[in-house]
Write a protein that holds these residues in place. Sequence first.
Motif, short mmCIF file in Angstrom:
data_model
loop_
_atom_site.label_atom_id
_atom_site.label_comp_id
_atom_site.label_asym_id
_atom_site.label_seq_id
_atom_site.Cartn_x
_atom_site.Cartn_y
_atom_site.Cartn_z
N THR A 1 -7.47 14.44 4.29
CA THR A 1 -7.88 13.06 4.07
C THR A 1 -6.63 12.18 3.97
O THR A 1 -5.72 12.47 3.20
CB THR A 1 -8.71 12.91 2.79
OG1 THR A 1 -9.85 13.78 2.86
CG2 THR A 1 -9.20 11.48 2.62
N ILE A 2 -6.61 11.13 4.76
CA ILE A 2 -5.50 10.19 4.75
C ILE A 2 -5.89 9.01 3.87
O ILE A 2 -6.93 8.37 4.08
CB ILE A 2 -5.17 9.71 6.18
CG1 ILE A 2 -4.86 10.91 7.08
CG2 ILE A 2 -3.99 8.74 6.17
CD1 ILE A 2 -4.87 10.59 8.56
N TYR A 3 -5.07 8.73 2.86
CA TYR A 3 -5.36 7.69 1.88
C TYR A 3 -4.40 6.53 2.00
O TYR A 3 -3.21 6.70 2.29
CB TYR A 3 -5.23 8.24 0.45
CG TYR A 3 -6.30 9.22 0.03
CD1 TYR A 3 -7.50 8.77 -0.53
CD2 TYR A 3 -6.12 10.58 0.18
CE1 TYR A 3 -8.48 9.68 -0.95
CE2 TYR A 3 -7.09 11.49 -0.22
CZ TYR A 3 -8.26 11.02 -0.78
OH TYR A 3 -9.24 11.91 -1.19
N ALA A 4 -4.92 5.33 1.71
CA ALA A 4 -4.11 4.15 1.45
C ALA A 4 -4.58 3.58 0.12
O ALA A 4 -5.75 3.21 -0.02
CB ALA A 4 -4.27 3.11 2.56
N VAL A 5 -3.69 3.57 -0.87
CA VAL A 5 -4.02 3.03 -2.19
C VAL A 5 -3.09 1.87 -2.49
O VAL A 5 -1.97 1.79 -1.98
CB VAL A 5 -3.95 4.10 -3.29
CG1 VAL A 5 -4.91 5.25 -2.99
CG2 VAL A 5 -2.53 4.61 -3.48
N ARG A 6 -3.53 0.97 -3.33
CA ARG A 6 -2.72 -0.19 -3.67
C ARG A 6 -1.54 0.24 -4.53
O ARG A 6 -1.70 0.91 -5.54
CB ARG A 6 -3.56 -1.24 -4.39
CG ARG A 6 -4.64 -1.82 -3.50
CD ARG A 6 -5.29 -3.08 -4.04
NE ARG A 6 -5.57 -3.03 -5.47
CZ ARG A 6 -6.62 -3.64 -6.04
NH1 ARG A 6 -7.49 -4.29 -5.28
NH2 ARG A 6 -6.79 -3.60 -7.34
N ALA A 7 -0.34 -0.17 -4.13
CA ALA A 7 0.86 0.22 -4.85
C ALA A 7 0.89 -0.36 -6.26
O ALA A 7 1.50 0.22 -7.17
CB ALA A 7 2.10 -0.21 -4.07
N LEU B 1 0.83 -1.20 0.00
CA LEU B 1 0.00 0.00 0.00
C LEU B 1 0.87 1.25 0.00
O LEU B 1 1.98 1.26 0.53
CB LEU B 1 -0.91 0.03 1.23
CG LEU B 1 -1.96 -1.09 1.34
CD1 LEU B 1 -2.74 -0.96 2.64
CD2 LEU B 1 -2.91 -1.08 0.14
N ALA B 2 0.34 2.31 -0.60
CA ALA B 2 0.97 3.63 -0.59
C ALA B 2 0.08 4.55 0.24
O ALA B 2 -1.12 4.68 -0.02
CB ALA B 2 1.12 4.18 -2.01
N TYR B 3 0.68 5.18 1.26
CA TYR B 3 -0.05 6.04 2.19
C TYR B 3 0.35 7.49 1.96
O TYR B 3 1.53 7.81 1.82
CB TYR B 3 0.28 5.66 3.63
CG TYR B 3 0.05 4.20 3.96
CD1 TYR B 3 -1.19 3.74 4.39
CD2 TYR B 3 1.10 3.29 3.85
CE1 TYR B 3 -1.37 2.40 4.71
CE2 TYR B 3 0.91 1.94 4.17
CZ TYR B 3 -0.33 1.51 4.59
OH TYR B 3 -0.51 0.18 4.89
N PHE B 4 -0.63 8.40 1.97
CA PHE B 4 -0.36 9.82 1.85
C PHE B 4 -1.56 10.61 2.35
O PHE B 4 -2.63 10.05 2.57
CB PHE B 4 -0.02 10.21 0.40
CG PHE B 4 -1.16 9.99 -0.58
CD1 PHE B 4 -2.03 11.01 -0.91
CD2 PHE B 4 -1.34 8.75 -1.18
CE1 PHE B 4 -3.07 10.82 -1.81
CE2 PHE B 4 -2.37 8.53 -2.08
CZ PHE B 4 -3.24 9.57 -2.39
N GLN B 5 -1.38 11.91 2.52
CA GLN B 5 -2.44 12.79 3.01
C GLN B 5 -2.66 13.92 2.01
O GLN B 5 -1.72 14.45 1.44
CB GLN B 5 -2.05 13.37 4.38
CG GLN B 5 -3.09 14.30 4.97
CD GLN B 5 -2.80 14.71 6.40
OE1 GLN B 5 -3.70 15.13 7.12
NE2 GLN B 5 -1.55 14.60 6.84
N SER B 6 -3.92 14.29 1.83
CA SER B 6 -4.24 15.44 0.98
C SER B 6 -4.30 16.69 1.83
O SER B 6 -4.38 16.64 3.06
CB SER B 6 -5.57 15.23 0.25
OG SER B 6 -6.67 15.44 1.15
#
Length: 402
Positions: free
Chosen positions: A129-135, A120-125
Amino acid sequence: MSRNHGGAWARTIAVFGMSLAFGVGAAHATSAAGDRCQFRNGPDHLGVQPGPAPAGIDGQAWKVPLGGPIIASPTLCDGVIYLGAKDGGFSAVDRATGKTRWRFVADAPVTASAAIAGGLAYFQSDAGTIYAVRAADGELAWKRTTGADLPFMNYKPGVDFWDYWASSPLYFDGAIYIGGGDGVVRALDARTGAVIWTYATRGRVRATPATDGQRIFVGGFDGAMYALERADGKLAWSFQTQGNSDFKIGSIQSSAAVADGLVLFGSRDYRLYALDAATGKPAWIAPHKGSWVIGSPAVVDGKACVGSSDWKMVQCVDLKTGAEVWRTELSGAAFSSPSVAGGTLVIGTFGGLLHQLSLADGKSVSGAGSDGRLIGTAWIEGGVVYVGAENGTLYAFTPEGK
């Protein structure tokens, strides 16, 4: 709602028994290799990159536009560069070719850097909003919203001078630690986004948390550096920056580095601080008279190295004493953090130039130019330097002719 010790205004909002989720052992300075795909190349934020450093950076392997201005710092993991932009795009770019593999669109500009772990790739906007998306493909795994930004400190309400970044996530042992514009530091389960604990400060938290394995260290716009127990978020100690006549609250944007029992960070009160990690008491304070210290210090070979805004320079100080070892004038203000690899130091400036200097004495090795301000921090790996610019371009710099 339980109240933490160390100040009536600092509160633990919720504790979910993190000690049951994973145990806390003895503090350690470095992480496992799987924890290195994040800001400053590790949970302790030493800024020492995989390397090796290139012989020079006056050539380009490639450059690619990513859509919007780039403020965030790239994260390279398993041959892929992950990077957000101010148009809300978060992209995965092939390291070798510069081609975009996929692009995810967030709900607001993405000025925070990413952490990659467990697929997973984690980042914040910038909307919090804190996101976890599939790498692998950029598909959403989970997201969590936070509260509204607290008022900006030191200035008139609604005027957000130089507030460039959202906090980037720290990944460590199955959890994500991240600050918010709402002043809250959060520990989240990395797989699900479930809240483990939260801790409320008095100001926006833009710095990226760091850890020595036992405690979480993070500063805020309220001018305080916090040491929180990793297990439950309870306050171990806090330290208030000195402030000055121009900035009575020495707001902290700088993400701390943790090394040799010290917590090192810069402040808007024109100082670089080194605190005892166990007690929070100052070990030394190095003045940057008349100049903010926004970047995070790189720590290597007994030195702490950091850039300066109004002074337009980068300096290395002795890690034990804070005494200056060398300083070098730069082409512009340095908000970015220095990256170190192979005996060289790389740092970008508002003038759009990337400087490569000798770590030993600060003398110039090479340089590169871009068409936009360099506000984010470079990543050095495989003899190439990767950095994003405010003109919306991601660059891969190499020696000329390669």
